[in-house]
Enzyme design. Structure first.
Site, mmCIF file in Angstrom:
data_model
loop_
_atom_site.group_PDB
_atom_site.id
_atom_site.type_symbol
_atom_site.label_atom_id
_atom_site.label_comp_id
_atom_site.label_asym_id
_atom_site.label_seq_id
_atom_site.Cartn_x
_atom_site.Cartn_y
_atom_site.Cartn_z
ATOM 1 C CG ASP A 191 58.208 52.690 11.606
ATOM 2 O OD1 ASP A 191 58.352 52.964 10.404
ATOM 3 O OD2 ASP A 191 59.151 52.556 12.402
ATOM 4 C CG ASP A 278 65.638 54.077 9.971
ATOM 5 O OD1 ASP A 278 64.588 54.617 9.577
ATOM 6 O OD2 ASP A 278 65.659 53.086 10.719
HETATM 7 C C1 GAL Z 1 62.180 52.138 11.449
HETATM 8 C C2 GAL Z 1 62.143 53.572 11.887
HETATM 9 C C3 GAL Z 1 63.147 53.743 12.990
HETATM 10 C C4 GAL Z 1 62.804 52.818 14.133
HETATM 11 C C5 GAL Z 1 62.714 51.389 13.650
HETATM 12 C C6 GAL Z 1 62.197 50.454 14.721
HETATM 13 O O1 GAL Z 1 61.256 51.932 10.418
HETATM 14 O O2 GAL Z 1 62.418 54.411 10.808
HETATM 15 O O3 GAL Z 1 63.182 55.088 13.416
HETATM 16 O O4 GAL Z 1 61.601 53.224 14.711
HETATM 17 O O5 GAL Z 1 61.840 51.286 12.534
HETATM 18 O O6 GAL Z 1 62.120 49.133 14.288
#
Ligand code: GAL
Length: 632
Positions: A191, A278
């Site tokens: 991430d 997301d």
């Molecule tokens: C976001 C990501 C999600 C998930 C989340 C966890 O940035 O896009 O898929 O991994 O963080 O905190």
């Protein structure tokens, strides 16, 4: 020859700005080699399960192993769902003495060790023993997404400032060695929140809770994003993964939510790459995420896939009380070659849900070995037609009603690149029902329905294949986009995490102006001096496309400056290379000049490179490789 040196100078500058130092001095120079990422274990889109959409960071060993067991017991694993991925929430802290990452053993009892060092090896051993693969999660910065954006969620890292720095930054080699060589994971999702959300002005930074990381990503602004730096950080992780996985059995999953122009370069750096924010279990957000990949077919290939995010089948607008919407979400993800990562608590999955997630014929489309992402052949805000060319030469077609009202759609043989005068046979992949038509067929769609068919007919190009039918074998190694532009044609839905606060979603994912199948880089009809092409590759000048050739003897195309070009004076020369050697070049072409036919002997050539060279600085105008095809 003057135009040549000008182009060289302009492009050298470009390179400094947009790619790593490893890149060639002249990105248009042929290399004779396929450059898109294909090192790892993703020849077809990865399939499996991830904890986030089911549990957010509230995960533990029972939930993970319960879902893993369900994958096996329900037969989903046998159908290809093999990866079991831990998302945010697995970590406890980074040990201060030596920087070793410590797992949250209170939640993952099998990770506990007598010396407190913790190990996920027992967990990955068990998953491997079940015939599954194991995935882990980290961040490219020092801190995690949970810490930056969802700090009220459970299982946030603990300890002092240094101990809570659980991301890869400054620890890439150490962490990758631990996760892969020692713990035995097979996939990592990386991430990017740690390089995005902790400026020195942040009140938590000011309060001494976190170290500042001056943002190199601003998801709202390509201009405020340091694309080169972001890419370099991810490339460093890629190198560590190569080093610690000598068997090549690993997957590098990039999670940059479409920011930092990653929709252009993700294909060169990892096996799957997120193209948008997301997903949420709402219709509008599903459309948003779908749109972020649907015009990017040339940016996905065997080994590297566009990732519109994990599945939400079974929840919210895709709950089983909305079966049409649930099936649409799944069918569309299959057609665009999305990784199929289930985001549901599989311990509670009903047979009806398993029927959707386990639909063999639909999975087969996604896993088709040719790896051609579906191409949009009819496009509107209401209905869309996606066509995917399969390894056996057949087609899959998805006819998609985006709206809440019933819709009537006319499917034509031309959209399938079939001959209009010959029979077309359709098999409905949900019901098995067969039908036959000539020319066109009227179809009735329920609200939010996707009709999904396999189609057989007489191919329009009897002795070969159009390049736009096989995007999986065409790689825009350099697409001519020097200054990234945000893509304006992505559905703008309310983000549930912000509602209607602020302005709403502006265009912000780079990629506009990238190479396209059957349309110009700006979504116009391909045309040269008034002659339109419904088939071909549209790309900007100063570009180089790599084309894999599996035994075809001729490359043919009709080339010229596209009618949509603004600069009417620029001169473009089209060049065709075979395994690095110049095979043919066009006469210099200008806007409004008649298209030129290219017919090039490519017998024995493995890699064809199509170069369009022009003069000038910055993004050049569209050029057209009309009817571009490989022939026997
Ligand atoms: C976001 C990501 C999600 C998930 C989340 C966890 O940035 O896009 O898929 O991994 O963080 O905190």
């Amino acid at each position: 020859m003057k135009w040549r040196s000008c182009a060289g100078a302009a492009l050298a500058v470009v390179l400094l700005a947009s790619t790593s130092s490893a890149a060639l001095a002249d990105p248009l120079a042929p290399t004779g080699r396929w450059s898109a990422y294909s090192r790892a274990a993703a020849q077809t889109p990865p399939m499996g399960w991830n904890s986030w959409n089911a549990f957010t960071s509230d995960l533990d060993e029972d939930k993970v192993m319960g879902s893993a067991q369900a994958l096996v017991d329900t037969g989903l694993a046998a159908k290809g769902y093999r990866y079991v991925n831990l998302d945010d929430g697995w970590w406890l802290k980074r040990r201060e003495s030596d920087g070793r990452m410590i797992a949250r053993a209170a939640r993952f009892p099998s990770a506990a060790t007598a010396d407190g060092a913790t190990s996920f090896r027992p967990l990955t051993d068990r998953l491997h023993g079940m015939g599954l693969k194991a995935g882990i999660y980290s961040d490219i910065g020092r801190n995690s997404c949970g810490q930056v954006f969802t700090s009220t969620f459970p299982n946030q890292p603990e300890g002092n400032v240094a101990e809570r720095e659980v991301g890869l930054y400054g620890h890439v080699d150490q962490d990758i060695a631990l996760y892969f060589a020692e713990w035995g994971f097979d996939l990592i999702k990386v991430d990017g929140c740690g390089v995005r959300g902790l400026p020195s002005s942040d009140k938590r930074v000011k309060a001494g809770e976190y170290r500042a990381f001056e943002p190199i990503i601003d998801i709202d602004s390509l201009g405020r994003t340091n694309i080169v730096k972001v890419r370099e950080l991810y490339e460093e992780v890629g190198r560590a993964l190569d080093k610690h996985n000598p068997d090549g059995d690993f997957i590098f999953s990039l999670c940059l939510w479409g920011s930092a122009d990653v929709r252009s370069w993700g294909k060169d750096v990892g096996a799957m790459s997120r193209t948008s924010e997301d997903i949420s279990p709402t219709w509008g957000r599903m459309l948003h995420n779908l749109d972020s990949v649907s015009r990017r077919a040339l940016y996905a290939h065997p080994g590297t896939w566009n990732d519109p995010d994990m599945l939400f089948v079974g929840k919210g607008d895709f709950g089983l009380e909305h079966p049409e919407a649930a099936r649409s979400h799944f069918a569309l993800w299959a057609m665009v070659n999305a990784p199929l990562l289930i985001g549901y608590d599989l311990r509670k999955a009903s047979p009806a849900l398993l029927d959707i997630l386990g639909a063999r014929e639909v999975i087969a489309l996604n896993q088709d070995p040719a790896g051609n992402q579906a191409v949009l052949t009819f496009d509107s805000d209401e209905v869309q037609v996606f066509v995917k060319t399969l390894a056996d030469g057949g087609k899959a077609v998805a006819v998609f009603n985006r709206t809440d009202a019933p819709a009537e759609v006319i499917l034509t043989a031309e959209q399938l690149k079939f001959v209009a005068s010959a029979d077309v046979d359709l098999t409905n992949l949900w019901s098995g029902e067969a039908q036959r038509f000539k020319g066109e067929r009227k179809l009735q769609l329920a609200p939010r329905q996707t009709l999904l068919f396999r189609a057989k007919g007489s191919r329009r190009l009897a002795d070969g294949i159009f390049l736009s039918e096989q995007p999986g074998a065409v790689n825009p190694a350099f697409d001519g986009v020097i200054t990234p532009i945000a893509d304006p044609i992505i559905h703008r839905a309310q983000p549930p995490w912000r509602g209607t606060r602020g302005f709403g979603e502006r265009p912000r994912y780079g990629g506009w102006g990238g190479a396209q199948a059957d349309r110009t880089p700006f979504d116009q009809e391909l045309a040269i001096a008034g002659r339109a092409f419904d088939t071909g590759i549209g790309v900007l000048g100063n570009s180089r496309l790599e084309v894999r050739n599996a035994g075809f003897r001729r490359f043919t195309a009709i080339v010229g400056v596209d009618d949509s070009a603004v600069d009417k004076a620029r001169v473009v020369t089209f060049q065709v290379y075979g395994d690095g050697k110049l095979l043919a070049r066009s006469k210099p072409a200008k806007w409004g000049q008649a298209p030129q036919d290219l017919d090039v002997d490519v017998s024995g050539v493995k890699l064809i490179e199509l170069v369009a060279r022009t003069t000038g600085q910055g993004n050049a105008d569209p050029v057209t490789w009309g009817d571009a095809a490989l022939r026997r």
